[in-house]
Design a protein around this motif. Structure first.
Motif, PDB file in Angstrom:
ATOM      1  N   LYS A  28       6.657   2.761  -0.281  1.00 40.95           N
ATOM      2  CA  LYS A  28       5.421   2.103   0.150  1.00 40.95           C
ATOM      3  C   LYS A  28       5.308   2.099   1.666  1.00 40.95           C
ATOM      4  O   LYS A  28       6.285   1.849   2.375  1.00 40.95           O
ATOM      5  CB  LYS A  28       5.387   0.669  -0.376  1.00 40.95           C
ATOM      6  CG  LYS A  28       5.354   0.581  -1.901  1.00 40.95           C
ATOM      7  CD  LYS A  28       5.323  -0.869  -2.353  1.00 40.95           C
ATOM      8  CE  LYS A  28       5.251  -0.963  -3.882  1.00 40.95           C
ATOM      9  NZ  LYS A  28       5.224  -2.364  -4.346  1.00 40.95           N
ATOM     10  N   ALA A  29       4.101   2.359   2.158  1.00 44.46           N
ATOM     11  CA  ALA A  29       3.847   2.282   3.597  1.00 44.46           C
ATOM     12  C   ALA A  29       3.825   0.828   4.047  1.00 44.46           C
ATOM     13  O   ALA A  29       4.239   0.498   5.172  1.00 44.46           O
ATOM     14  CB  ALA A  29       2.535   2.969   3.949  1.00 44.46           C
ATOM     15  N   TYR A  48      -5.389  -1.264  -2.022  1.00 47.09           N
ATOM     16  CA  TYR A  48      -4.094  -1.907  -1.827  1.00 47.09           C
ATOM     17  C   TYR A  48      -3.818  -2.855  -2.988  1.00 47.09           C
ATOM     18  O   TYR A  48      -4.722  -3.235  -3.754  1.00 47.09           O
ATOM     19  CB  TYR A  48      -4.079  -2.675  -0.504  1.00 47.09           C
ATOM     20  CG  TYR A  48      -5.220  -3.655  -0.344  1.00 47.09           C
ATOM     21  CD1 TYR A  48      -5.177  -4.927  -0.915  1.00 47.09           C
ATOM     22  CD2 TYR A  48      -6.380  -3.290   0.351  1.00 47.09           C
ATOM     23  CE1 TYR A  48      -6.241  -5.809  -0.797  1.00 47.09           C
ATOM     24  CE2 TYR A  48      -7.454  -4.170   0.469  1.00 47.09           C
ATOM     25  CZ  TYR A  48      -7.382  -5.418  -0.107  1.00 47.09           C
ATOM     26  OH  TYR A  48      -8.435  -6.294  -0.002  1.00 47.09           O
ATOM     27  N   THR A 106      -0.876   1.279   9.254  1.00 45.08           N
ATOM     28  CA  THR A 106      -1.441   1.156   7.907  1.00 45.08           C
ATOM     29  C   THR A 106      -1.897  -0.270   7.653  1.00 45.08           C
ATOM     30  O   THR A 106      -2.976  -0.508   7.096  1.00 45.08           O
ATOM     31  CB  THR A 106      -0.397   1.565   6.853  1.00 45.08           C
ATOM     32  OG1 THR A 106       0.004   2.920   7.080  1.00 45.08           O
ATOM     33  CG2 THR A 106      -0.962   1.441   5.448  1.00 45.08           C
ATOM     34  N   TYR A 116       0.845  -1.200   0.000  1.00 42.46           N
ATOM     35  CA  TYR A 116       0.000   0.000   0.000  1.00 42.46           C
ATOM     36  C   TYR A 116       0.876   1.245   0.000  1.00 42.46           C
ATOM     37  O   TYR A 116       1.878   1.324   0.724  1.00 42.46           O
ATOM     38  CB  TYR A 116      -0.908   0.035   1.223  1.00 42.46           C
ATOM     39  CG  TYR A 116      -1.872   1.204   1.212  1.00 42.46           C
ATOM     40  CD1 TYR A 116      -3.086   1.119   0.536  1.00 42.46           C
ATOM     41  CD2 TYR A 116      -1.553   2.400   1.852  1.00 42.46           C
ATOM     42  CE1 TYR A 116      -3.957   2.186   0.490  1.00 42.46           C
ATOM     43  CE2 TYR A 116      -2.424   3.475   1.808  1.00 42.46           C
ATOM     44  CZ  TYR A 116      -3.626   3.370   1.126  1.00 42.46           C
ATOM     45  OH  TYR A 116      -4.484   4.440   1.080  1.00 42.46           O
ATOM     46  N   SER A 117       0.476   2.219  -0.821  1.00 47.56           N
ATOM     47  CA  SER A 117       1.160   3.517  -0.870  1.00 47.56           C
ATOM     48  C   SER A 117       0.133   4.621  -0.716  1.00 47.56           C
ATOM     49  O   SER A 117      -0.914   4.588  -1.361  1.00 47.56           O
ATOM     50  CB  SER A 117       1.905   3.693  -2.201  1.00 47.56           C
ATOM     51  OG  SER A 117       2.931   2.733  -2.339  1.00 47.56           O
ATOM     52  N   TYR A 118       0.435   5.593   0.127  1.00 47.30           N
ATOM     53  CA  TYR A 118      -0.432   6.764   0.259  1.00 47.30           C
ATOM     54  C   TYR A 118      -0.203   7.697  -0.922  1.00 47.30           C
ATOM     55  O   TYR A 118       0.876   7.688  -1.531  1.00 47.30           O
ATOM     56  CB  TYR A 118      -0.140   7.494   1.573  1.00 47.30           C
ATOM     57  CG  TYR A 118      -0.580   6.741   2.800  1.00 47.30           C
ATOM     58  CD1 TYR A 118      -1.918   6.738   3.195  1.00 47.30           C
ATOM     59  CD2 TYR A 118       0.337   6.024   3.567  1.00 47.30           C
ATOM     60  CE1 TYR A 118      -2.331   6.037   4.318  1.00 47.30           C
ATOM     61  CE2 TYR A 118      -0.061   5.321   4.700  1.00 47.30           C
ATOM     62  CZ  TYR A 118      -1.400   5.331   5.067  1.00 47.30           C
ATOM     63  OH  TYR A 118      -1.808   4.636   6.173  1.00 47.30           O
ATOM     64  N   LEU A 141      -8.741   0.788   4.554  1.00 49.35           N
ATOM     65  CA  LEU A 141      -7.995   1.073   3.328  1.00 49.35           C
ATOM     66  C   LEU A 141      -8.260  -0.055   2.338  1.00 49.35           C
ATOM     67  O   LEU A 141      -8.031  -1.229   2.644  1.00 49.35           O
ATOM     68  CB  LEU A 141      -6.491   1.181   3.631  1.00 49.35           C
ATOM     69  CG  LEU A 141      -6.072   2.308   4.574  1.00 49.35           C
ATOM     70  CD1 LEU A 141      -4.566   2.281   4.801  1.00 49.35           C
ATOM     71  CD2 LEU A 141      -6.488   3.666   4.026  1.00 49.35           C
ATOM     72  N   GLN A 146       3.139   9.672  -1.908  1.00 48.56           N
ATOM     73  CA  GLN A 146       4.168   9.131  -1.022  1.00 48.56           C
ATOM     74  C   GLN A 146       5.292   8.503  -1.840  1.00 48.56           C
ATOM     75  O   GLN A 146       5.064   7.809  -2.826  1.00 48.56           O
ATOM     76  CB  GLN A 146       3.573   8.067  -0.093  1.00 48.56           C
ATOM     77  CG  GLN A 146       4.600   7.409   0.821  1.00 48.56           C
ATOM     78  CD  GLN A 146       4.018   6.225   1.575  1.00 48.56           C
ATOM     79  OE1 GLN A 146       3.008   5.657   1.180  1.00 48.56           O
ATOM     80  NE2 GLN A 146       4.654   5.861   2.673  1.00 48.56           N
TER      81      GLN A 146
END
Length: 415
Positions: A176-177, A215, A203, A168-170, A212, A173
């Motif tokens: 990747k988170a 993803y 996250t 997952y990436s915001y 979320l 950003q």
């Protein structure tokens, strides 16, 4: 002015309920606990109490302003006819007539402009009230349809959760988170995710509870992909205490009951959740017990609570309805180490015989788990039990030795 003073408390309540429905900090709990219907009803009750008289006042103002305009037009016409009559009998010259008529219409135009401003403002407010009344009136006051509370006989049974290569990436950003995470959590297993701030653990917990959704990879609940499960069904599995949990300036009962909104009026369930959260002593010392309003957003007599007390309320809210799967995200982040030690015994009671995901950067909390996952830069870099990770002398070993002095009273901080 008298009308404003009469309903100032209701306006403040409506404003506060509106902020709960629209603010970003409350959006996650609003969604996962299905609070929209309940909060909209509370907003509507407060709103309509003061708006009804305001609407009646504005209706009268509109009628009066309209009558005033009509009266001015009639008077202007009569005055013009009278001046024409004076011209016809040669008492008034044509030049004087034109001068007087221009002055009269100029004054009339100015008066009407002022009245139009007032009338338009009142009409705008009236339409605002009317639109919101129609919107709120369309809400199903019986709560979410087609859903049973987690405590009901029809609650879904949790068997297994699988994350396969999840990333997952915001927005905007770099990096990747969460990066390529694959884990399996079985029924009755307590798993702790441990890591520094920014490691991606919170996250990951949001992905697990369905907050979320954009993803990469796959998340499966009992073998079914999250993308194929309606959110209303998925959220019934979880009881969640977020790191930045919401603090509702309402009664303690409502703060707890929001965790399972369908059963908020079940006193036994609310009481059990309060007991599990360690709130029995606190509730007993409040002026109105569990019905005491906490916070002073709209009630100057509301009780102020400490960070630890709010933390316990958040835990009780997560437990409300006895969910199948508990997610506790940094539940000791806002309290000092001594209060954390006192809360650890409550955590043990909360997670006993339940499936749980414990998210923290403190080892005292992580040691409650059957399995500990260490996250760094969005990746899981270590996995094992407390003893296994200590024997590896890796990242967990270093974190343990850096923090073990905080938990000397725990009596179990040796290698």
């Amino acid at each position: 002015m008298k009308l404003e003073k009469k309903f100032v408390q209701d306006e403040r309540k409506a404003e506060y309920y509106g902020s709960l429905l629209s603010s970003r900090e409350h959006a996650r709990e609003l969604r996962i606990f299905h609070l929209k219907g309940r909060l909209l009803k509370m907003w509507q009750d407060a709103f309509l109490r003061f708006s009804k008289e305001k609407c009646q006042f504005e209706d009268r103002a509109i009628v009066l302003s309209g009558l005033t305009g009509i009266g001015e037009e009639i008077l202007s016409a009569l005055l013009t006819m009278y001046l024409l009559y004076l011209v016809s009998i040669r008492t008034l010259s044509v030049g004087d007539f034109a001068f007087l008529v221009s002055i009269m219409w100029s004054l009339t135009g100015s008066i009407l402009a002022i009245l139009n401003i007032v009338t338009q403002e009142l009409m705008g407010n009236y339409e605002y009230v009317k639109n919101y009344d129609e919107f709120v009136g369309s809400v199903n006051r019986d709560g979410p349809s087609g859903m049973e509370c987690r405590s009901g006989s029809g609650r879904p049974e949790f068997r297994e959760l699988v994350l396969h290569n999840v990333s997952y990436s915001y927005p905007n950003q770099e990096g990747k988170a969460v990066s390529s995470v694959s884990i399996r959590i079985k029924r009755g297993e307590v798993v702790s995710i441990l890591g520094d701030n920014g490691s991606g653990k919170s996250t990951l917990s949001k992905i697990v509870c369905g907050i979320l959704q954009d993803y990469d990879g796959d998340v499966l609940m009992n073998g079914e992909n999250y993308r194929d499960i309606p959110h209303g069904t998925l959220s019934r599995f979880f009881g969640v205490a977020f790191q930045d949990f919401a603090r509702y300036s309402l009664s303690v009962r409502e703060n707890i009951g929001f965790g399972c909104i369908e059963e908020i009026d079940d006193g036994s369930l609310v009481g059990k959740a309060a007991e599990v959260g360690g709130l029995t002593e606190m509730v007993g010392g409040l002026p109105a017990g569990i019905d005491t309003v906490v916070g002073k957003e709209y009630d100057p007599d509301g009780e102020e609570l400490s960070g630890g007390q709010w933390q316990r309320i958040a835990l009780a809210r997560a437990y409300m309805g006895e969910p199948e799967f508990l997610i506790l995200d940094e539940p000791t982040a806002s309290i000092d180490p001594l209060e954390e030690i006192r809360l650890l015994s409550h955590f043990r009671g909360i997670v006993r015989n339940r499936t749980a995901l414990l998210v923290s950067h403190r080892i005292g909390f992580a040691k409650l788990a059957d399995r500990i996952l260490i996250m760094e830069k969005g990746e899981i870099v270590e996995s094992g039990t407390h003893e296994e990770l200590l024997s590896q002398r890796g990242r967990y070993y270093m974190m343990f030795n850096a923090q073990k002095g905080l938990y000397a009273e725990d009596g179990n901080n040796s290698e």
